[in-house]
Design an enzyme around this catalytic site. Structure first.
Site, PDB file in Angstrom:
ATOM      1  N   GLU A 173      -1.735  -4.996 -11.321  1.00 52.14           N
ATOM      2  CA  GLU A 173      -1.239  -4.040 -10.355  1.00 52.14           C
ATOM      3  C   GLU A 173       0.214  -3.701 -10.611  1.00 52.14           C
ATOM      4  OE1 GLU A 173      -1.105  -1.679  -6.737  1.00 52.14           O
ATOM      5  OE2 GLU A 173       0.297  -3.203  -7.385  1.00 52.14           O
ATOM      6  N   ASP A 174       0.986  -4.669 -10.997  1.00 52.79           N
ATOM      7  CA  ASP A 174       2.398  -4.370 -11.189  1.00 52.79           C
ATOM      8  C   ASP A 174       2.931  -4.989 -12.467  1.00 52.79           C
ATOM      9  OD1 ASP A 174       4.747  -3.193 -10.669  1.00 52.79           O
ATOM     10  OD2 ASP A 174       5.343  -4.498  -9.026  1.00 52.79           O
TER      11      ASP A 174
ATOM     12  N   HIS B   8       0.486  -8.804  -5.568  1.00 56.40           N
ATOM     13  CA  HIS B   8       0.468  -7.346  -5.494  1.00 56.40           C
ATOM     14  C   HIS B   8       1.730  -6.853  -6.202  1.00 56.40           C
ATOM     15  CE1 HIS B   8      -0.556  -3.872  -2.426  1.00 56.40           C
ATOM     16  NE2 HIS B   8      -0.622  -3.486  -3.671  1.00 56.40           N
TER      17      HIS B   8
ATOM     18  N   ILE C 199       5.553  -6.722  -7.706  1.00 54.61           N
ATOM     19  CA  ILE C 199       6.508  -7.727  -8.162  1.00 54.61           C
ATOM     20  C   ILE C 199       7.851  -7.054  -8.463  1.00 54.61           C
ATOM     21  CG2 ILE C 199       4.781  -9.272  -9.124  1.00 54.61           C
ATOM     22  CD1 ILE C 199       5.409  -8.233 -11.890  1.00 54.61           C
TER      23      ILE C 199
ATOM     24  N   HIS D 286      -0.882 -11.647  -0.851  1.00 55.31           N
ATOM     25  CA  HIS D 286      -1.785 -11.431   0.288  1.00 55.31           C
ATOM     26  C   HIS D 286      -2.765 -12.596   0.392  1.00 55.31           C
ATOM     27  CE1 HIS D 286      -0.211  -7.406   0.723  1.00 55.31           C
ATOM     28  NE2 HIS D 286      -0.587  -7.078  -0.492  1.00 55.31           N
TER      29      HIS D 286
ATOM     30  N   ASN E 178       3.478  -3.508   0.365  1.00 56.09           N
ATOM     31  CA  ASN E 178       2.892  -3.015  -0.870  1.00 56.09           C
ATOM     32  C   ASN E 178       3.779  -3.377  -2.050  1.00 56.09           C
ATOM     33  OD1 ASN E 178       2.437  -0.915  -3.057  1.00 56.09           O
ATOM     34  ND2 ASN E 178       0.697  -0.561  -1.704  1.00 56.09           N
ATOM     35  N   ASP E 179       5.034  -2.998  -2.004  1.00 59.57           N
ATOM     36  CA  ASP E 179       5.900  -3.232  -3.157  1.00 59.57           C
ATOM     37  C   ASP E 179       7.295  -3.613  -2.687  1.00 59.57           C
ATOM     38  OD1 ASP E 179       6.601  -3.406  -5.806  1.00 59.57           O
ATOM     39  OD2 ASP E 179       6.673  -1.258  -6.175  1.00 59.57           O
TER      40      ASP E 179
ATOM     41  N   ASN F 177       4.575   3.397  -0.806  1.00 62.28           N
ATOM     42  CA  ASN F 177       3.930   2.552  -1.805  1.00 62.28           C
ATOM     43  C   ASN F 177       4.962   1.978  -2.776  1.00 62.28           C
ATOM     44  OD1 ASN F 177       2.041   1.756  -4.026  1.00 62.28           O
ATOM     45  ND2 ASN F 177       0.569   2.508  -2.537  1.00 62.28           N
TER      46      ASN F 177
ATOM     47  N   ASP G 203       1.675   5.954  -7.237  1.00 64.78           N
ATOM     48  CA  ASP G 203       1.562   4.539  -6.873  1.00 64.78           C
ATOM     49  C   ASP G 203       2.870   3.833  -7.217  1.00 64.78           C
ATOM     50  OD1 ASP G 203       0.772   1.916  -6.407  1.00 64.78           O
ATOM     51  OD2 ASP G 203      -1.254   2.237  -7.116  1.00 64.78           O
ATOM     52  N   ASN G 204       2.948   3.191  -8.396  1.00 56.91           N
ATOM     53  CA  ASN G 204       4.167   2.456  -8.710  1.00 56.91           C
ATOM     54  C   ASN G 204       5.183   3.284  -9.459  1.00 56.91           C
ATOM     55  OD1 ASN G 204       3.851  -0.081  -7.625  1.00 56.91           O
ATOM     56  ND2 ASN G 204       2.400  -0.619  -9.207  1.00 56.91           N
TER      57      ASN G 204
HETATM   58  C1  LIG Z   1       2.934  -1.066  -8.263  1.00 59.05           C
HETATM   59  O1  LIG Z   1       2.268  -0.946  -7.042  1.00 59.05           O
HETATM   60  C2  LIG Z   1       1.986  -2.162  -6.468  1.00 59.05           C
HETATM   61  C3  LIG Z   1       1.207  -2.005  -5.200  1.00 59.05           C
HETATM   62  O2  LIG Z   1       0.554  -0.812  -5.013  1.00 59.05           O
HETATM   63  C4  LIG Z   1       3.251  -2.857  -6.219  1.00 59.05           C
HETATM   64  O3  LIG Z   1       2.958  -4.075  -5.659  1.00 59.05           O
HETATM   65  C5  LIG Z   1       4.067  -2.998  -7.472  1.00 59.05           C
HETATM   66  O4  LIG Z   1       5.285  -3.562  -7.224  1.00 59.05           O
HETATM   67  C6  LIG Z   1       4.267  -1.697  -8.122  1.00 59.05           C
HETATM   68  N1  LIG Z   1       4.929  -1.766  -9.424  1.00 59.05           N
HETATM   69  C7  LIG Z   1       6.177  -1.372  -9.675  1.00 59.05           C
HETATM   70  C8  LIG Z   1       6.668  -1.450 -11.095  1.00 59.05           C
HETATM   71  O5  LIG Z   1       6.902  -0.958  -8.819  1.00 59.05           O
HETATM   72 CA   LIG Z   2       1.726   0.405  -5.553  1.00 53.27          CA
HETATM   73 CA   LIG Z   3       7.503  -3.583  -8.308  1.00 50.83          CA
END
Ligand SMILES: *[C@@H]1O[C@H](CO)[C@@H](O)[C@H](O)[C@H]1NC(C)=O
Ligand SMILES: [Ca+2]
Ligand SMILES: [Ca+2]
Ligand SMILES: *[C@@H]1O[C@H](CO)[C@@H](O)[C@H](O)[C@H]1NC(C)=O
Ligand SMILES: *[C@@H]1O[C@H](CO)[C@@H](O)[C@H](O)[C@H]1NC(C)=O
Length: 354
Positions: free
Chosen positions: A53-54, A114, A116, A133, A167-168, A223, A268-269
């Site tokens: 996810e990350d 989730h 990081i 989580h 989420n992030d 997000n 998303d990220n």
């Molecule tokens: C990507 O998204 C996820 C959750 O949707 C989040 O936990 C993670 O930190 C994100 N990655 C970055 C590089 O920000």
């Molecule tokens: Ca995300």
């Molecule tokens: Ca992140």
């Protein structure tokens, strides 16, 4: 509890109307298909079969991956395995992903990582912040990275009423971070309802040992979050509004909104290219396919690069796009020294030489 009552009444009234359903299809971009944009030198990363996810990359080229996220609302290819943190050294000729050992005393069986973020302190200590989580609850775990031992020493678990649906995160100190809440509620049914009703109650929270506060609110679904290389601006992805918000960091850590960039995809990220300051975005072109998984018509992947986001006309380029035949549900893309890593919500991860 006023909000709860208001929400129930609203829910009953609006559920009778079909209008929100059409709006939701639009927010999910349920009818969008992607044109593929290929990169020549890519391969799938061994050892990542069920989502990454990350991804966060240290200035020295060590990349961390959070793997094995499970959500009640999402498909999973690895329902019985706890999550973990993998590391890959991008300086190697053929880098491989290795799982980091996690110190005893931390409940690994319930690890469900989730978002990081890494933070390097003035004494060069590397802290890894992980949104967790356990049993679908919300915590932020802080680890110290011990490079010689390929391990993570667990330091602290953070829980807070202002962090109901994290989420992030983006770390800004050894115990300090900004976090996005992708829902106002933590209860699954209320989460669903709030999203369906498009309430725009999600927010960004600043956490430190001394002060925890909401610093930005009114997002449809906040997000990914990240910070500009000069540490002046915070970028927030509003996934269902298809927007990236640029917020200016104040000395007291409050955020003030500077601008909003509209896109045609579910963002998303966010990650930052350290060499240029460009923003790389892992996107879901079609959110419907992501939430209603059909192996015959899988979710697609899309990576955008945004240059000069502060300028009047930022440049948005599609770096990679695929209909799901190679990579499904891209959620993050990160670059280091002409190498691009693309992670997904529950599928594989791609390594490309640019
Ligand atoms: C990507 O998204 C996820 C959750 O949707 C989040 O936990 C993670 O930190 C994100 N990655 C970055 C590089 O920000
Ligand atoms: Ca995300
Ligand atoms: Ca992140
Ligand atoms: C900014 O921060 C202060 C204290 O940290 C807080 O009292 C105030 O409400 C915040 N202002 C806004 C606009 O969020
Ligand atoms: C995806 O594209 C490939 C060719 O690029 C094609 O063979 C395949 O059928 C497509 N899959 C879907 C689900 O559209």
């Amino acid at each position: 509890m006023g909000r709860l009552l208001a929400l129930s009444l609203l829910g009953i009234a609006l559920a009778l109307l079909g209008e929100r359903f059409l709006a939701l299809r639009n927010r999910l971009k349920a009818s969008r298909e992607v044109e593929s944009v290929d990169l020549p030198n890519c391969h799938l990363i061994k050892g990542i079969e069920a989502g990454a996810e990350d991804i966060d990359i240290l200035p020295n080229g060590l990349a961390f991956f959070s793997v094995g996220l499970k959500c009640p609302s999402l498909h999973s290819f690895a329902p019985d395995k706890p999550g973990g943190i993998l590391m890959m050294d991008l300086n190697e000729e053929n880098p491989r992903a290795l799982e980091l050992r996690i110190s005893r005393g931390f409940n690994l069986a319930l690890f469900n990582p989730h978002g990081i973020s890494t933070f390097i302190d003035s004494d060069d200590t590397v802290y890894l912040f992980v949104v967790n989580h356990p049993e679908f609850k919300n915590t932020v775990e802080i680890f110290k990275f011990e490079e010689e031992e390929n391990s993570l020493l667990h330091l602290k678990t953070i829980k807070h009423e202002l962090l109901p649906s994290v989420n992030d995160i983006i770390a800004v100190g050894p115990e300090h971070f900004y976090a996005t809440n992708d829902h106002y509620f933590s209860d699954p049914f209320l989460k669903y309802l709030e999203t369906y009703l498009n309430l725009h109650w999600t927010n960004v929270v600043y956490y430190s040992p001394n002060e925890v506060k909401v610093v930005a609110e009114g997002f449809d679904s906040a997000n990914g979050i990240n910070i500009s290389p000069d540490k002046k601006y915070i970028y927030v992805a509003d996934i269902l509004a298809h927007e990236i918000h640029v917020l200016e960091k104040q000395p007291n850590m409050n955020l003030t909104q500077l601008k909003v960039l509209k896109l045609d995809t579910l963002v998303d990220n966010l990650s930052i290219d350290p060499s240029s300051g460009d923003i790389l975005v892992g996107c879901h072109p079609n959110g419907q396919k992501l939430f209603v998984y059909d192996p015959k018509n899988p979710p697609s992947s899309e990576v955008l690069r945004i240059q000069n986001i502060l300028s009047e006309k930022p440049t948005v380029t599609t770096v990679y796009a695929n209909n799901g035949s190679v990579l499904q549900g891209s959620s993050v893309a990160s670059v280091y020294d002409k190498k691009l890593l693309i992670g997904t919500l529950y599928h594989r991860a791609l390594y490309c030489e640019l």
